[in-house]
Design an enzyme around this catalytic site. Sequence first.
Site, PDB file in Angstrom:
ATOM      1  N   SER A 127       0.810  -1.209   0.000  1.00 41.12           N
ATOM      2  CA  SER A 127       0.000   0.000   0.000  1.00 41.12           C
ATOM      3  C   SER A 127       0.848   1.266   0.000  1.00 41.12           C
ATOM      4  CB  SER A 127      -0.926   0.009   1.227  1.00 41.12           C
ATOM      5  OG  SER A 127      -0.168  -0.123   2.422  1.00 41.12           O
ATOM      6  N   HIS A 184      -2.421  -3.043  -6.057  1.00 38.47           N
ATOM      7  CA  HIS A 184      -2.885  -2.694  -4.712  1.00 38.47           C
ATOM      8  C   HIS A 184      -4.392  -2.798  -4.613  1.00 38.47           C
ATOM      9  CE1 HIS A 184      -3.575   0.585  -1.475  1.00 38.47           C
ATOM     10  NE2 HIS A 184      -3.499  -0.607  -0.913  1.00 38.47           N
ATOM     11  N   GLU A 196      -5.193  -0.266  -7.641  1.00 35.62           N
ATOM     12  CA  GLU A 196      -4.152   0.575  -8.218  1.00 35.62           C
ATOM     13  C   GLU A 196      -3.131  -0.336  -8.903  1.00 35.62           C
ATOM     14  OE1 GLU A 196      -3.771   4.499  -5.416  1.00 35.62           O
ATOM     15  OE2 GLU A 196      -2.987   2.623  -4.576  1.00 35.62           O
ATOM     16  N   ASN A 243      -3.671   6.133  -0.876  1.00 45.06           N
ATOM     17  CA  ASN A 243      -3.116   6.233   0.468  1.00 45.06           C
ATOM     18  C   ASN A 243      -2.299   7.503   0.664  1.00 45.06           C
ATOM     19  OD1 ASN A 243      -4.266   4.020   1.694  1.00 45.06           O
ATOM     20  ND2 ASN A 243      -2.668   2.621   1.025  1.00 45.06           N
TER      21      ASN A 243
END
Length: 282
Positions: free
Chosen positions: A119, A140, A152, A190
């Site tokens: 992440s 991800h 992602e 994130n």
Amino acid sequence: MSIQTIGIIGAGQMGSGIAQVCALAGLSVIMRDIDDAAVQRGINGVTTQLERAVSKEKITAVDKDGALGRITGTTDLARLAAADFLVEAATENLEVKRRILKEVDAIASPGAIIATNTSSISITKLAGSMSRPQQFIGLHFFNPVPVMALVEVIHGIQTGVDTVARTEELAKRIGKTPIRVKNSPGFVVNRILVPMINEAVFVLQEGQASAEAIDAGMTLGANHPIGPLALADLIGLDTCLAVMEVFYRDFNDSKYRPAPLLKEMVDAGYLGRKTGQGFYSY
């Protein structure tokens, strides 16, 4: 080469979730963890989630049985040599991931793509110690994997164009919406989300408001579906801290310093839902 078999390293919450969506999409899955108990917990987790989906009439009992029949659990790393696409879903720690990925790199078939579910950690950095960096990519998933639509797809400087294209195709095949992202700490989601959670911890730490009030402010005032502190409990406070530490180190910018309260809660073992205690009790 068509992707038919997925290898997953890690049978925890993320690994088992990835196994579930891949198996439901008709792919064969080999899920590996370090001991039989961890593997069985992963299989049990998938079974529970599929049974819940049947009870809500989202899938049929036939779908459930078919998906479970396509998942093989193992502790033997060598079994992953049969996979066309491998996903590392271990803990968010650079050295742990490097070690696992080197082991996977050594046994994976020559044409296999190797992905990491990190992440926040640099794809380029992880690829640097591998023999096939052009076949390495970030994929991800978001928690809970069966529910969250986004993935992602992160390409490092070494990642090949074909690897990106095949990974995006796989993401769509398992019902996800991929966004292509350049390599950078935290990528897109994130990079925005975890500093917001960290700032909410600062607000709590400074006594500006209670956890309930902070979360109500963001759900009712910003139309978020879940407050930042409740979300931290869902993600895991240890994961949030690990991501902030990556940001703080790699960006070398004080705005990414982890909140002291976040560190203290992790030190206390208050990691959120998975331990029964975080900003809330479960």
